[in-house]
Write an enzyme that holds these catalytic residues in place. Structure first.
Site, PDB file in Angstrom:
ATOM      1  N   ARG A  93       0.828  -1.218   0.000  1.00 16.65           N
ATOM      2  CA  ARG A  93       0.000   0.000   0.000  1.00 16.65           C
ATOM      3  C   ARG A  93       0.858   1.263   0.000  1.00 16.65           C
ATOM      4  O   ARG A  93       0.537   2.250  -0.672  1.00 16.65           O
ATOM      5  CB  ARG A  93      -0.937  -0.030   1.206  1.00 16.65           C
ATOM      6  CG  ARG A  93      -2.044  -1.081   1.098  1.00 16.65           C
ATOM      7  CD  ARG A  93      -3.000  -1.002   2.264  1.00 16.65           C
ATOM      8  NE  ARG A  93      -2.386  -1.431   3.516  1.00 16.65           N
ATOM      9  CZ  ARG A  93      -2.350  -2.694   3.923  1.00 16.65           C
ATOM     10  NH1 ARG A  93      -2.889  -3.660   3.182  1.00 16.65           N
ATOM     11  NH2 ARG A  93      -1.785  -3.019   5.081  1.00 16.65           N
ATOM     12  N   ASP A 106       0.646 -14.387  -0.859  1.00 17.62           N
ATOM     13  CA  ASP A 106       0.537 -14.220   0.587  1.00 17.62           C
ATOM     14  C   ASP A 106      -0.366 -15.287   1.194  1.00 17.62           C
ATOM     15  O   ASP A 106      -0.019 -15.927   2.187  1.00 17.62           O
ATOM     16  CB  ASP A 106      -0.003 -12.825   0.887  1.00 17.62           C
ATOM     17  CG  ASP A 106      -0.031 -12.521   2.379  1.00 17.62           C
ATOM     18  OD1 ASP A 106       1.028 -12.611   3.020  1.00 17.62           O
ATOM     19  OD2 ASP A 106      -1.110 -12.190   2.902  1.00 17.62           O
ATOM     20  N   ASP A 110       0.731 -18.506   3.625  1.00 11.82           N
ATOM     21  CA  ASP A 110       0.107 -18.700   4.941  1.00 11.82           C
ATOM     22  C   ASP A 110      -0.425 -20.113   5.094  1.00 11.82           C
ATOM     23  O   ASP A 110      -0.183 -20.794   6.090  1.00 11.82           O
ATOM     24  CB  ASP A 110      -1.035 -17.697   5.138  1.00 11.82           C
ATOM     25  CG  ASP A 110      -0.535 -16.279   5.311  1.00 11.82           C
ATOM     26  OD1 ASP A 110       0.648 -16.106   5.640  1.00 11.82           O
ATOM     27  OD2 ASP A 110      -1.343 -15.353   5.127  1.00 11.82           O
TER      28      ASP A 110
END
Length: 259
Positions: A93, A106, A110
């Site tokens: 961001r 991502d 995980d």
């Protein structure tokens, strides 16, 4: 005449036509060509958040390598990998480098990292192997169905959940502090279970002298782990309802078209 010229352009350059059809739906061949031809200045594979993601994968691999015989190295690498999960999103961001590839990388990291640890815990605690297997299945199925339901409903991200769809998921995904707390607590519980197999020295604090420090961490983080997996169940159920709703809408539209 204008209709003829548009059709001619589409026939002579189908790639441009397919790209203009929709910004959300890009032809797979066009996407592969774009990824192959990307320049260094705009290479999504080399975005800083994605480089952090690759680092997470490497650290996860290191932790798995040491998992069976060196708990300190394993825990250190695993925890750093998990903590970097909170960094890549902020970097994306801040640098304007958000990407669909990064979001999926991502999530896959995980899921795979936690599942590998749960596989080890299944062998370390064989009497609870079925529980760990259930948690792996729930984690994968709930996140896959949630992401797929987000795609078919046109959402830009699986984290953009509206409160009228699920207030629980809305609060979970839209409050970064809540998301970090739940994910960290969930991982802390599993890491504590792992360390319980290696640490047998009780702490010296009063009233806690019969517990080791991993056991204390496990007791503290268990409620968070329980809540996280209840959220996974909610996520699975809501995603199932969304997909069924989409099916019903498409079947109704097909019947109307047939009439």
């Amino acid at each position: 005449m204008s209709t003829h010229s548009n059709g001619s352009a589409a026939s002579t350059n189908p790639r441009k036509s397919r790209r203009r059809d929709s910004l959300r739906h890009v032809d797979a061949k066009v996407a592969v060509d774009l990824a192959t031809a990307q320049t260094y200045s705009e290479n999504v594979f080399l975005f800083i958040p994605n480089l952090i993601g690759y680092t997470r994968v490497i650290l996860a691999g290191v932790s798995l390598h040491f998992m069976s015989y060196h708990p300190k190295y394993c825990t250190l690498a695993y925890c750093i990998s998990c903590l970097l999960d909170a960094v890549d999103g902020q970097a994306a961001r801040a640098l304007g480098q958000t990407s669909k590839f990064g979001a999926v990388l991502d999530m896959v990291t995980d899921r795979c990292t936690t599942s590998c640890l749960l596989c080890y815990l299944s062998s370390a605690y064989p009497s609870f192997a079925l529980v760990f297997q259930f948690l792996i299945a729930l984690d994968f199925s709930s996140h896959y169905m949630h992401m797929y339901s987000s795609l078919v409903t046109g959402s830009r991200s699986h984290k953009l959940v509206k409160s009228d769809v699920s207030r629980i998921l809305w609060y979970y995904y839209n409050d970064s502090r809540t998301l970090f707390f739940m994910c960290a607590g969930n991982e802390m519980f599993f890491v504590s279970l792992y360390l319980m197999k290696w640490v047998d020295t009780p702490v010296t604090f009063a009233y806690l002298s019969s517990f080791t420090w991993p056991q204390i961490l496990a007791l503290l983080s268990f409620p968070v782990c329980l809540a996280k997996n209840i959220i996974n169940l909610v996520q699975l159920w809501k995603a199932s309802k969304i997909l069924v709703g989409v099916d019903l809408a498409e079947r109704a539209a097909a019947r109307e078209k047939g009439e």
